[in-house]
Design a protein around this motif. Structure first.
Motif, short mmCIF file in Angstrom:
data_model
loop_
_atom_site.label_atom_id
_atom_site.label_comp_id
_atom_site.label_asym_id
_atom_site.label_seq_id
_atom_site.Cartn_x
_atom_site.Cartn_y
_atom_site.Cartn_z
N CYS A 204 12.15 1.38 13.60
CA CYS A 204 11.69 2.68 13.10
C CYS A 204 10.42 3.13 13.82
O CYS A 204 10.24 4.32 14.11
N LEU A 205 9.54 2.18 14.13
CA LEU A 205 8.33 2.50 14.88
C LEU A 205 8.68 3.02 16.27
O LEU A 205 8.11 4.00 16.76
N LEU A 206 9.65 2.36 16.92
CA LEU A 206 10.04 2.76 18.27
C LEU A 206 10.65 4.16 18.29
O LEU A 206 10.50 4.89 19.27
N TYR A 207 11.33 4.53 17.20
CA TYR A 207 11.96 5.85 17.13
C TYR A 207 11.06 6.89 16.45
O TYR A 207 11.49 8.02 16.21
N GLY A 208 9.83 6.51 16.16
CA GLY A 208 8.87 7.46 15.59
C GLY A 208 9.20 7.91 14.18
O GLY A 208 8.91 9.05 13.80
N LEU A 209 9.78 7.02 13.39
CA LEU A 209 10.19 7.38 12.03
C LEU A 209 9.17 7.00 10.96
O LEU A 209 9.39 7.25 9.78
N VAL A 210 8.06 6.39 11.37
CA VAL A 210 7.08 5.92 10.40
C VAL A 210 5.84 6.81 10.42
O VAL A 210 5.26 7.07 11.49
N ASP A 211 5.45 7.28 9.26
CA ASP A 211 4.26 8.12 9.11
C ASP A 211 3.14 7.28 8.50
O ASP A 211 3.23 6.85 7.34
N PHE A 212 2.10 7.01 9.27
CA PHE A 212 1.00 6.16 8.81
C PHE A 212 -0.10 6.95 8.09
O PHE A 212 -1.13 6.37 7.74
N THR A 213 0.11 8.22 7.87
CA THR A 213 -0.92 9.02 7.20
C THR A 213 -1.31 8.45 5.84
O THR A 213 -2.51 8.34 5.54
N PRO A 214 -0.35 8.07 4.99
CA PRO A 214 -0.74 7.49 3.68
C PRO A 214 -1.56 6.21 3.82
O PRO A 214 -2.44 5.96 2.99
N PRO A 219 -7.51 3.70 0.38
CA PRO A 219 -8.69 2.84 0.48
C PRO A 219 -8.28 1.37 0.66
O PRO A 219 -7.15 0.99 0.32
N TRP A 220 -9.19 0.57 1.18
CA TRP A 220 -8.89 -0.85 1.32
C TRP A 220 -8.78 -1.51 -0.05
O TRP A 220 -7.88 -2.32 -0.31
N LEU A 221 -9.68 -1.18 -0.93
CA LEU A 221 -9.67 -1.74 -2.27
C LEU A 221 -9.44 -0.63 -3.28
O LEU A 221 -10.11 0.41 -3.24
N ALA A 222 -8.46 -0.84 -4.18
CA ALA A 222 -8.15 0.18 -5.18
C ALA A 222 -7.42 -0.44 -6.35
O ALA A 222 -6.71 -1.45 -6.20
N VAL A 327 -5.35 -4.48 -2.91
CA VAL A 327 -5.47 -4.01 -1.53
C VAL A 327 -4.68 -2.70 -1.41
O VAL A 327 -3.46 -2.70 -1.29
N GLY A 328 -5.37 -1.60 -1.47
CA GLY A 328 -4.73 -0.29 -1.50
C GLY A 328 -3.87 -0.01 -0.28
O GLY A 328 -2.80 0.58 -0.39
N LYS A 329 -4.35 -0.41 0.90
CA LYS A 329 -3.60 -0.13 2.12
C LYS A 329 -2.29 -0.91 2.18
O LYS A 329 -1.34 -0.48 2.85
N LEU A 330 -2.22 -2.05 1.50
CA LEU A 330 -0.97 -2.82 1.50
C LEU A 330 0.14 -2.04 0.80
O LEU A 330 1.25 -1.92 1.33
N GLY A 331 -0.17 -1.50 -0.37
CA GLY A 331 0.82 -0.71 -1.09
C GLY A 331 1.25 0.51 -0.30
O GLY A 331 2.43 0.86 -0.25
N ALA A 332 0.27 1.17 0.34
CA ALA A 332 0.59 2.37 1.14
C ALA A 332 1.47 2.00 2.33
O ALA A 332 2.40 2.73 2.68
N LEU A 333 1.20 0.85 2.96
CA LEU A 333 2.00 0.41 4.10
C LEU A 333 3.44 0.11 3.68
O LEU A 333 4.40 0.49 4.37
N LEU A 334 3.60 -0.54 2.55
CA LEU A 334 4.94 -0.87 2.07
C LEU A 334 5.76 0.39 1.79
O LEU A 334 6.98 0.42 2.01
N GLN A 335 5.09 1.43 1.34
CA GLN A 335 5.80 2.66 1.00
C GLN A 335 6.15 3.50 2.23
O GLN A 335 6.83 4.53 2.10
#
Length: 419
Positions: A204-214, A219-222, A327-335
């Motif tokens: 998905c990264l190679l095809y540009g399907l992932v949006d890292f904005t979230p 935050p790192w901690l939330a 770890v707020g960024k972990l949840g955002a990354l998973l989503q």
């Protein structure tokens, strides 16, 4: 302490909380991680909340069972269709009230077992009842897996990614999961879901399907996005019967762990305590907005592989889950994981749920063509898969819940004409 003494302590099924076992605990969480976060990602719940409630649920289970059973509790797949339907129909808070009530079913079953003995569970809920219910859970989810594999939302209403590209990514994720399951060695064989997600995500990264904005904005901690339940009796009546199947699976998991460690956990601390602990953990999770908890067979496999029988290792796994939940960024990354990655893996997972039910019927060695058995299985499967519903006013009973109740009633009232 010598290496031999250290290994002996880990292998001994007695609670011994030590700092040096923390890495083993982290490894157990790693084994559970893929399936743990998959449930909230599929159902619209917060993966960080799922991590938190898995950790808290496991600790609560250990307190109730006196720290005697080396199991880890986390997100249950059995409730996925009910959660998805509930969230779409009544919203997350109302769905949580149904899940909290489902946890209380475990508690009631635990008390009932303490009163009547473990044998009563198999008399009221024999394989001929609960195995078809498990099959229905897997089969009813099949369209969700296919829709996601084709790049659509779970209900198939919106095309998120072009079908051809989505199918390619889904099949790559599925193939990776299959290969690791069949050819993986040691601990790697226990985490095929993780490898399937990684390979699909890289594509998905190679095809540009992932949006890292979230991820950038998170935050790192939330604090996890906790959600309090709101009473909804429709959700309660819809979800509560589904607790039957995972309750029986719980019994099987405890027997499996008992055989690994050489300890009879059915007697000590007692299946009533383990059931009570599982149910209370599920209710507490629901009160915070998390998915129901269940004993994880993947982690039991990890226990078998590593001989890590010390229940305190699961305490470390629980602590690690709670820490990661903040770890707020972990949840955002998973989503950010695109739907075809999940869809490819779910083709296998949902099919596997169905096979578990089928295998249960086979191992029970029942004659499925015997009229009584034929009737019970037929009604359960057709009611569950065909969308049968009973409605009186606003009260609606349908799907898996209706199938489970129908099976129980038929098993109790149909005469057994075996000679």
């Amino acid at each position: 302490m010598t290496t031999e003494q250290t290994t002996s302590t880990i292998s001994t099924p007695e609670y011994n909380f030590r700092l040096k076992d923390s890495l083993l605990g982290l490894q157990m969480l790693f084994i559970a991680f893929g399936a743990l976060v998959l449930v909230p990602l599929l159902t619209g719940l917060d993966p960080n909340v799922a991590l938190f409630t898995a950790g808290v649920g496991t600790l609560l289970f250990q307190i109730i069972t006196k720290g005697k059973v080396p199991v880890f509790l986390a997100s249950s797949f059995a409730f996925i269709p009910a959660i998805m339907f509930g969230v779409q129909t009544w919203g997350i808070p109302a769905t949580m009230s149904g899940l909290a009530a489902a946890g209380l079913v475990y508690v009631v079953l635990g008390l009932f077992i303490k009163w009547q003995g473990p044998g009563i569970l198999m008399r009221v809920l024999p394989p001929i009842v609960y195995a078809p219910v498990i099959m229905v859970i897997g089969l009813i989810l099949a369209p969700v897996a296919v829709n996601m594999a084709l790049g659509k939302t779970g209900d198939g209403s919106i095309q998120l990614i072009s079908e051809g590209l989505a199918l390619f990514i889904a099949l790559a994720s599925l193939a990776t999961t299959i290969v690791v399951t069949l050819l993986g060695k040691g601990v790697f064989r226990l985490v095929p879901i993780m490898f399937g997600i990684i390979v699909g995500y890289v594509l998905c990264l190679l095809y540009g399907l992932v949006d890292f904005t979230p991820v950038r904005e998170a935050p790192w901690l939330a604090l996890p996005n906790f959600v309090l339940p709101e009473w909804n009796w429709q959700a309660v009546l819809f979800i509560v019967p589904i607790a039957i199947a995972p309750a029986i699976e719980h019994f099987g998991d405890i027997l499996a762990v008992s055989s690994l460690t050489g300890k009879n956990y059915v007697k000590d601390p007692g299946i009533h305590r383990t059931m009570f602990g599982d149910g209370l953990a599920t209710s507490v999770a629901a009160c915070l907005g998390g998915p129901p908890n269940t004993t994880y067979s993947e982690v039991t496999g990890g226990v078998a592989l590593t001989k890590a029988f010390n229940p305190a290792i699961m305490t470390w796994a629980a602590i690690a889950a709670i820490v990661l939940a903040f770890v707020g960024k972990l949840g955002a990354l998973l989503q950010t994981i695109p739907v075809p990655v999940m869809g490819g893996i779910l083709v296998l997972l949902f099919g596997a749920i169905m096979v578990v039910g089928l295998n249960t019927l086979v191992r029970a060695k029942e004659d499925l063509m015997e009229p009584r058995n034929l009737i019970i299985i037929s009604v359960i499967v057709v009611f569950g898969m065909g969308g049968m519903a009973f409605q009186t006013g606003e009260f609606v009973l349908k799907g898996i819940g209706l199938a489970a109740i129908a099976g129980i009633v038929l098993n109790l009232i149909l005469p057994d004409r075996k000679i």
